[in-house]
Design a protein around this motif. Structure first.
Motif, short mmCIF file in Angstrom:
data_model
loop_
_atom_site.label_atom_id
_atom_site.label_comp_id
_atom_site.label_asym_id
_atom_site.label_seq_id
_atom_site.Cartn_x
_atom_site.Cartn_y
_atom_site.Cartn_z
N UNK A 1 -20.35 8.59 -11.58
CA UNK A 1 -19.69 7.57 -10.75
C UNK A 1 -20.02 7.83 -9.29
N UNK A 2 -19.60 6.94 -8.42
CA UNK A 2 -19.85 7.10 -6.98
C UNK A 2 -19.20 8.38 -6.45
N UNK A 3 -18.12 8.82 -7.08
CA UNK A 3 -17.45 10.06 -6.67
C UNK A 3 -18.32 11.29 -6.88
N UNK A 4 -19.26 11.20 -7.82
CA UNK A 4 -20.10 12.35 -8.15
C UNK A 4 -21.28 12.51 -7.20
N UNK A 5 -21.57 11.48 -6.39
CA UNK A 5 -22.74 11.53 -5.51
C UNK A 5 -22.42 12.35 -4.28
#
Length: 568
Positions: free
Chosen positions: A56-60
């Motif tokens: 997800x965007x949180x992992x980037x």
């Protein structure tokens, strides 16, 4: 560590993602939007990259953009000021966009990603444009050290760059700066010959061998280009005569009236017939471009290595790359699978990793796009009411495809993960018999609906490449031309006796290699005609639905999607 690379807002937008040192997904936006050379923010490509990586965007951790906006803005602003007052209309149109959005690219990136994923990324960074081209080339080359030549229209300021790379990093050795540009020079002739700039330069390259080098007109064209349009300095670099160009202050590249007066022919309209003078002019600019590139490589004192990497949009000129290869200036010459801007999302990640000494797996495959399982494919076939046959093994599948091609049929081949870059490398391809002298015209007119002068590429079993193509050991990405040593494959032999070769190995593409082996066993020929699975004006097909639609709307005889066959 997770890094998302993005290229956008000029042409050929794309996205790529690295997870723990490995590039796991990459794709061009055009393959989803179906807008050729789509330059918008790569919404669909970003969505695909995150979905494929299961993140997800949180992992980037970091988003890396493929150019430095302040440097680019400086070049645009200076160009407009220098060209005033002629530049006023474009200044009034361009500046508000830059001041409102593009100048704060970090905010623009965050805004777009928040629109797509509901949340802004933690961090946005920028790397220089030519460094992204260079990094992709070096990282995928396998060379421990190499010189790199990057040539395109323009990055921020640079138009031609010489770099050196080794395991300690990449250093920019020399740059030529805007407005003097090999890329703009070639694009100017693309426009004058009636083709689309930043899109159809390859058509000029394909047309060039039809020029007659022995005529007075062709020699006059060459002389005029070298004396009026461009001059070459002692280091081999070109200087443009800006009397003939308008790109500093206009959306158009050339000063049409000056060109028509100089060359004594009218600018060709896009729908007009291609006449011999157009072919002669295409030959002239191809000749001069090759001469410029050779001059740079032979004359500049900045090249020290025996290994050369080529990148940037001009590196897509595989005829020029073929001349460089044949010349023997370097022991080894390498061009990556996506040397143009569509590869810069991967290149941005590679450059960022090199700068920050982050480990990156150098084994980067071009097969990084979406793939579809049999359940998805079967659902699509049934929803469109297609009758199909299912094969029980890859051997059975390849034997049937080989048989049909040997019988003169033209087939669509949709397998595995989609390729990144402008070339179809055996996963989204149209295939036909290279031995059939009529096949080139049939595929051009019946399938692709494109100009008759445009050639097709051969795919060859790597182990037979040198037997058929002069000096060709490995050319996995169709990035160089070679002289054809046999008369047995006329459908893929261009008028000048060369071909843009793709060598296929079992390691790189096992299924496509198996198909070529099946065709070789059946016919004794280890070569197939391979062209991208699309019709003129459309991007390469991305989904089973795209493939089925294209199959229905053109003269393909059969379509093979995974283990399924559809026939007309």
């Amino acid at each position: 560590m997770v890094i998302l690379g993005i290229a956008a807002f000029y042409h050929d937008s794309s996205a790529a993602i690295m997870v723990d040192g490995k590039i796991v997904a990459a794709a061009q936006e055009e393959r989803f939007s179906r807008i050729k050379h789509d330059n918008s923010f790569p919404t669909h490509a970003c969505e695909y990259c995150l979905k494929e990586s299961g993140l997800s965007i949180d992992d980037i951790d970091t988003v890396v953009f493929y150019e430095k906006p302040f440097l680019k803005f400086e070049r645009i602003l200076v160009s407009q000021i220098v060209s005033a007052p002629k530049s006023l209309p474009i200044f009034l149109r361009v500046m508000p966009v830059w001041l409102k959005e593009k100048l704060n690219m970090r905010k623009l990136m965050a805004k777009n990603l928040k629109r797509v994923f509901g949340k802004a990324p933690k961090r946005v960074e920028f790397v220089e444009h030519h460094l992204t081209h260079a990094a992709l080339a070096y990282v995928t080359s396998g060379f421990s050290e190499a010189d790199i030549l990057v040539v395109d229209a323009v990055g921020e300021w640079a138009t031609t760059s010489i770099l050196h790379a080794d395991e300690s990093g990449i250093d920019i050795i020399k740059e030529q700066r805007f407005p003097d540009s090999v890329g703009f020079l070639y694009s100017a002739f693309t426009q004058f010959l009636g083709f689309k700039v930043n899109s159809d330069e390859y058509k000029v390259m394909g047309l060039a061998p039809y020029g007659d080098v022995n005529t007075e007109e062709t020699q006059r064209f060459i002389n005029l280009i070298e004396t009026e349009i461009v001059s070459i300095d002692k280091q081999g670099f070109p200087t443009l005569n800006l009397k003939y160009f308008k790109f500093l202050y206009s959306d158009t590249t050339i000063h049409r009236e000056n060109w028509e007066r100089l060359f004594r022919i009218r600018q060709r309209a896009s729908k007009e017939e291609v006449i011999q003078s157009h072919k002669n002019l295409a030959y002239a600019i191809q000749f001069v471009t090759e001469k410029i590139l050779l001059n740079i490589l032979q004359t500049s004192a900045d090249f020290k290595s025996r290994n050369l990497c080529l990148s940037g949009g001009v590196a897509l000129n595989c005829a020029a790359t073929g001349v460089i290869n044949k010349n023997g200036i370097f022991d080894r010459v390498f061009t990556p699978f996506a040397p143009g801007d569509c590869g810069c999302s991967i290149g941005a990640i590679a450059a960022y990793c090199i700068i920050n000494q982050i480990a990156l797996d150098r084994k980067i495959s071009p097969y990084l796009g979406p793939q579809f399982d049999d359940k998805e494919i079967l659902h699509q076939l049934e929803s469109e009411g297609m009758e199909y046959h299912e094969f029980q093994s890859e051997e059975e599948l390849c034997s049937e495809v080989a048989r049909q091609i040997a019988e003169g049929k033209i087939i669509g081949w949709f397998q595995g993960r989609m390729e990144v870059g402008p070339r179809a490398l055996g996963n989204r391809s149209i295939l036909a018999d290279a031995r059939n002298p009529r096949m080139k015209d049939q595929v051009n007119s019946r399938i692709k609906f494109r100009e008759a002068f445009r050639p097709f590429a051969p795919s060859v079993l790597e182990e037979y490449a040198r037997e058929i193509f002069e000096g060709c050991d490995s050319s996995p990405y169709m990035m160089s031309t070679y002289e054809v040593k046999t008369k047995d494959i006329p459908a893929v032999t261009h008028v000048d006796g060369t071909a843009r070769v793709q060598t296929v190995s079992k390691v790189d593409n096992p299924l496509y290699h198996q198909l070529l082996r099946s065709f070789h066993r059946l016919t004794g020929c280890p070569v197939l005609l391979n062209t991208s699975f699309n019709v003129m004006g459309e991007p390469i097909v991305g989904t089973p639905s795209d493939a089925i639609r294209t199959f229905k709307n053109c003269g393909l005889d059969s379509l093979f999607i995974s283990n399924y066959m559809i026939c007309k």
